[in-house]
Every structure is written in structure tokens, then in C-alpha cells.
Design a protein around this motif. Structure first.
Motif, mmCIF file in Angstrom:
data_model
loop_
_atom_site.group_PDB
_atom_site.id
_atom_site.type_symbol
_atom_site.label_atom_id
_atom_site.label_comp_id
_atom_site.label_asym_id
_atom_site.label_seq_id
_atom_site.Cartn_x
_atom_site.Cartn_y
_atom_site.Cartn_z
ATOM 1 N N LEU A 67 1.163 -1.058 -0.044
ATOM 2 C CA LEU A 67 -0.113 0.078 0.265
ATOM 3 C C LEU A 67 0.873 1.341 -0.083
ATOM 4 O O LEU A 67 1.127 2.119 -0.638
ATOM 5 N N PRO A 68 2.165 1.486 0.828
ATOM 6 C CA PRO A 68 2.851 2.661 0.490
ATOM 7 C C PRO A 68 2.983 2.975 -0.501
ATOM 8 O O PRO A 68 3.620 4.259 -0.876
ATOM 9 N N THR A 69 3.848 2.091 -1.314
ATOM 10 C CA THR A 69 3.955 2.272 -2.424
ATOM 11 C C THR A 69 3.269 2.696 -3.768
ATOM 12 O O THR A 69 3.587 2.871 -4.793
ATOM 13 N N THR A 70 2.127 1.343 -3.638
ATOM 14 C CA THR A 70 0.939 1.720 -4.582
ATOM 15 C C THR A 70 0.121 2.846 -4.471
ATOM 16 O O THR A 70 -0.180 3.269 -5.356
ATOM 17 N N ALA A 71 0.204 3.636 -3.773
ATOM 18 C CA ALA A 71 -0.934 4.890 -3.443
ATOM 19 C C ALA A 71 -0.531 5.767 -3.378
ATOM 20 O O ALA A 71 0.843 5.814 -3.468
ATOM 21 N N PRO A 78 -2.839 11.711 8.777
ATOM 22 C CA PRO A 78 -1.467 11.251 8.536
ATOM 23 C C PRO A 78 -1.215 11.041 7.005
ATOM 24 O O PRO A 78 -1.292 10.126 6.723
ATOM 25 N N THR A 79 0.066 11.719 6.960
ATOM 26 C CA THR A 79 -0.142 11.677 5.397
ATOM 27 C C THR A 79 0.644 10.034 5.198
ATOM 28 O O THR A 79 1.149 10.274 4.146
ATOM 29 N N GLU A 80 1.362 9.302 6.352
ATOM 30 C CA GLU A 80 1.943 8.009 6.120
ATOM 31 C C GLU A 80 1.043 7.046 6.636
ATOM 32 O O GLU A 80 1.818 5.931 6.488
ATOM 33 N N ASP A 81 0.373 7.497 6.546
ATOM 34 C CA ASP A 81 -1.101 6.086 6.324
ATOM 35 C C ASP A 81 -1.533 6.257 5.537
ATOM 36 O O ASP A 81 -2.628 7.095 4.956
ATOM 37 N N PHE A 82 -0.985 4.714 4.573
ATOM 38 C CA PHE A 82 -1.709 4.759 3.530
ATOM 39 C C PHE A 82 -3.161 3.480 3.829
ATOM 40 O O PHE A 82 -3.144 2.459 2.521
ATOM 41 N N SER A 83 -3.140 3.196 5.215
ATOM 42 C CA SER A 83 -4.009 2.083 5.333
ATOM 43 C C SER A 83 -5.973 2.161 4.587
ATOM 44 O O SER A 83 -5.639 3.382 4.057
ATOM 45 N N ASN A 84 -6.295 0.887 4.225
ATOM 46 C CA ASN A 84 -7.455 1.016 4.535
ATOM 47 C C ASN A 84 -8.230 0.581 5.078
ATOM 48 O O ASN A 84 -8.404 -0.143 6.105
ATOM 49 N N TYR A 85 -9.405 1.059 5.486
ATOM 50 C CA TYR A 85 -10.751 1.147 7.401
ATOM 51 C C TYR A 85 -11.967 1.112 6.419
ATOM 52 O O TYR A 85 -12.085 2.051 5.277
ATOM 53 N N TRP A 86 -12.950 0.071 6.464
ATOM 54 C CA TRP A 86 -13.796 0.275 5.711
ATOM 55 C C TRP A 86 -14.955 -0.291 6.380
ATOM 56 O O TRP A 86 -14.298 -1.649 7.312
ATOM 57 N N ALA A 276 6.507 4.327 10.236
ATOM 58 C CA ALA A 276 5.594 5.909 11.444
ATOM 59 C C ALA A 276 4.713 5.257 12.152
ATOM 60 O O ALA A 276 5.129 6.291 13.214
ATOM 61 N N LEU A 277 4.558 4.067 12.160
ATOM 62 C CA LEU A 277 2.981 3.791 12.885
ATOM 63 C C LEU A 277 4.062 4.022 14.110
ATOM 64 O O LEU A 277 3.964 4.089 15.690
ATOM 65 N N GLN A 278 4.805 2.886 14.449
ATOM 66 C CA GLN A 278 6.098 2.918 15.323
ATOM 67 C C GLN A 278 7.085 3.746 16.513
ATOM 68 O O GLN A 278 6.159 3.855 17.490
ATOM 69 N N ARG A 279 6.979 4.572 15.371
ATOM 70 C CA ARG A 279 7.355 5.707 15.692
ATOM 71 C C ARG A 279 6.399 6.581 16.272
ATOM 72 O O ARG A 279 6.980 7.009 17.747
ATOM 73 N N ALA A 280 5.363 6.745 15.975
ATOM 74 C CA ALA A 280 4.136 7.162 16.853
ATOM 75 C C ALA A 280 3.247 6.667 18.296
ATOM 76 O O ALA A 280 3.684 7.236 19.533
ATOM 77 N N LEU A 281 3.845 5.552 18.255
ATOM 78 C CA LEU A 281 3.755 4.319 19.336
ATOM 79 C C LEU A 281 4.680 4.267 20.676
ATOM 80 O O LEU A 281 4.371 5.386 21.817
ATOM 81 N N ASP A 282 5.898 4.887 20.075
ATOM 82 C CA ASP A 282 6.657 4.925 20.805
ATOM 83 C C ASP A 282 6.806 6.383 21.197
ATOM 84 O O ASP A 282 7.850 6.640 22.562
ATOM 85 N N ALA A 283 6.414 7.396 20.839
ATOM 86 C CA ALA A 283 7.155 8.670 20.966
ATOM 87 C C ALA A 283 5.133 8.779 21.595
ATOM 88 O O ALA A 283 5.614 10.056 22.868
#
Length: 334
Positions: A67-71, A78-86, A276-283
Motif C-alpha cells: 500500500l505505501p508504494t502503490t498509493a 497522517p500523510t504516512e498512513d495509506f492503510s484502508n479502513y472500511w 511511522a506507526l511504531q515511531r508514533a507509538l514509541d513517542a
């Protein structure tokens, strides 16, 4: 209940650091595709509302669909979040049997500028491991039609009849049975324990589990952040009781044909870029509850207007607007 959970997590932070990420994801697309449960099926059996990265597609094989390289954009702030939620889509069934799709709208606690979609949370009460590339999961079961089965198998999924945007409390696991002045909020929470090995499982659920009390079970020892969705459904145009069923029953139905609400479910495919997500959690990053502001220097954030611009052209061509004689795909109502 949502704000209460956040307050509890914030209190826990005084003892052990906690992350409380909360952000808006505008509507990406509404169509009959489900690359997780019905991969390769075009169209899928029932309609979904999707947010996140625009790489969402009919098939999203984790081995080839990164997803991060295809989107090329994301509808989340958050601009580094290319997850999909539905989730499934809500419909109003009128007294004469016709159906009208219910739109989503921006969470009025900070995200009124969002073009529909939903609010997404990542919560921890201490140290947690971010999801790995290819991770995906579902929660809930569209076949459930009783409170007993829902409560036995799943936790923390409910409806709030909003008297105002500030309404919290009075949640039910079934559709509200009276008009809701400010709409209906649907909350879907995912399990917080992982087996530490599999990024998916045949049923998309067995690799994760709910904790036993405050501890993860030995079969799923890895603590992961709690992902949960808040979706605001604009049921306000349908509050005239004269349009409701003559027998006085509630008029809403999920796009998979459920009139009870107990079949509530959600889908998630992880797509954060790099660590990116791990950085946010750790911070121990957190978010202001009533504003589009993530207090997290390690994450880049776009505005709601920018997030609104990320949309995906529909793959499935069918009429979803106006009054319909049946649910999209001809799903039976039961």
C-alpha cells in the motif's frame, strides 16, 4: 464510552506511557468491493464505505500489493498512513419498502470539514508493537442476528443515538429504535493481542484476540494498538416517523441485509509507511479531542481539505443514489 476510554487511557499514562492517536479519514469511495473477504470478486456481494489510501482495489494480495508504494494519496490526515479502513453501508427502509443510502458526515468533535468517512483511533495503555507489512484483520460477523451471539464472540461494537454532537453514553448493540436528532454514531473496536507470527489468517480473525482482563492470552502474547472506528451516519433526513414502518419498528438496514444491527463488522488492512506507526507509538503521541491536531512531531499531517481531495474512481458501476427497490447486489433483508 469512547471519550471515557480515552480518559482512562490518559490516566494510565501517568503510570505507564500511552499513545492516543485520533484522526480523520475522509470518504475515499463507496462501492461493492471487498479485497479482504472477497478478493478478486468484482463486484463483491455487498456495499462498503472505504477510507484511507487510494490503492484500495478489487484484489490486494499482501505479497504483491504494498500500500505505501502503490498509493499516491490518502484520505486520512497522517500523510504516512495509506492503510484502508472500511465498513458496511447504512440504508433507510421507508414504509413503502424502498431504500435510500445514508451518507456519512465528518465527526462534529473536530472534523466537521471532512467529506464524510470516519474517525480512526490507535490507542495503547503502554508499550505496543505496530502492525507488520501485510497485516490485515476483520472484526464482527455479518451473519449474527442476536445480542447473545454478538456479546459472546465480540466486544466493544455499538451504536450511539446522538441527541447532539456531544452525546456519549446509552450505547446499544442494536440499531436505535427512535429518531436520533444528530444522527447515529457507530463504533467498531478491534482486538489488541496478536499471535506474533501471522499477519493474516483464513478467517482474518484467528491471528488476533481480545485480552483476558488486562493481559493478552498465551496464544496471542503480543500487545498491538487498539484500532477503532467512529462513523457518523447522517440519519437526520429520515427522522420523520411518518416515513417509518407502519408497525413502529426501526427502519435502518445494513447493506448486507441486517435489520437488527448485530451483524456490525469492520475490515482493516495495514498500510503505514515504514516505521511511522511504531515511531508514533514509541513517542506516546496523542491527539486533541476536539480539533484536527495530532500532537506528534514524528508524524506529518495534512489538512482536512487536502485529505478530502484523495478519492478513488469507482470500479463498480451501479446506481447508489435516490430511492432503490432493493439493496445493491440484490442482498436479501433478514
Amino acid at each position: 464510552m469512547q471519550l471515557r476510554n480515552i480518559v482512562l487511557l490518559a490516566a494510565a499514562a501517568s503510570v505507564e506511557a500511552a499513545a492516543t492517536l485520533r484522526f480523520s479519514c475522509s470518504q475515499l469511495v463507496v462501492e461493492r468491493l471487498d479485497p479482504l473477504v472477497n478478493p478478486g470478486e468484482n463486484p463483491s456481494p455487498h456495499l462498503h464505505q472505504v477510507v484511507g489510501g487510494n490503492a484500495f482495489n478489487v484484489s490486494m494480495d499482501a505479497k504483491v500489493h504494498d500500500l505505501p508504494t502503490t498509493a499516491t494519496c490518502t484520505s486520512c490526515t497522517p500523510t504516512e498512513d495509506f492503510s484502508n479502513y472500511w465498513t458496511a453501508v447504512l440504508f433507510f427502509k421507508a414504509k413503502n419498502g424502498t431504500l435510500h443510502r445514508v451518507n456519512t458526515f465528518g465527526n462534529e468533535l473536530g472534523f466537521t470539514g471532512a467529506n464524510g468517512g470516519q474517525t480512526v483511533y490507535y490507542l495503547t495503555s503502554g508499550k505496543a508493537t505496530a502492525f507488520k507489512p501485510g497485516f490485515r484483520m476483520t472484526v464482527g460477523d455479518p451473519s449474527i442476528r442476536t445480542a447473545e451471539e454478538l456479546n459472546r464472540r465480540y466486544k466493544y461494537m455499538d451504536f450511539t443515538c446522538l441527541a447532539s454532537s456531544m452525546t456519549r453514553g446509552g450505547q446499544t448493540t442494536y440499531f436505535p429504535r427512535q429518531p436520533c436528532a444528530a444522527g447515529i454514531m457507530v463504533s467498531i473496536r478491534f482486538p489488541t493481542c496478536w499471535d506474533g507470527v501471522n499477519v493474516d489468517s483464513p478467517d482474518h480473525q484467528s491471528h488476533v484476540a481480545y485480552p483476558n482482563g488486562n493481559a493478552c492470552p498465551s496464544t496471542h502474547p503480543v500487545v498491538i494498538p487498539q484500532v477503532f472506528y467512529e462513523t457518523y451516519w447522517d440519519t437526520r433526513p429520515f427522522n420523520n416517523k411518518a416515513d417509518w414502518p407502519a408497525d413502529g419498528s426501526q427502519p435502518f438496514v445494513w447493506s448486507f441485509g441486517d435489520q437488527t444491527g448485530y451483524g456490525i463488522h469492520g475490515d482493516y488492512v495495514f498500510g503505514w509507511k515504514g516505521d511511522a506507526l511504531q515511531r508514533a507509538l514509541d513517542a506516546n503521541c496523542n491527539s486533541d479531542l476536539f480539533a484536527n491536531k495530532i500532537n506528534c512531531p514524528t508524524l506529518a499531517v495534512q489538512t482536512l481539505d487536502q485529505a478530502n481531495k484523495c478519492v478513488k474512481p469507482k470500479t463498480v458501476t451501479e446506481n447508489l443514489d435516490g430511492w432503490l427497490s432493493q439493496l445493491p447486489g440484490g442482498m436479501p433483508i433478514n
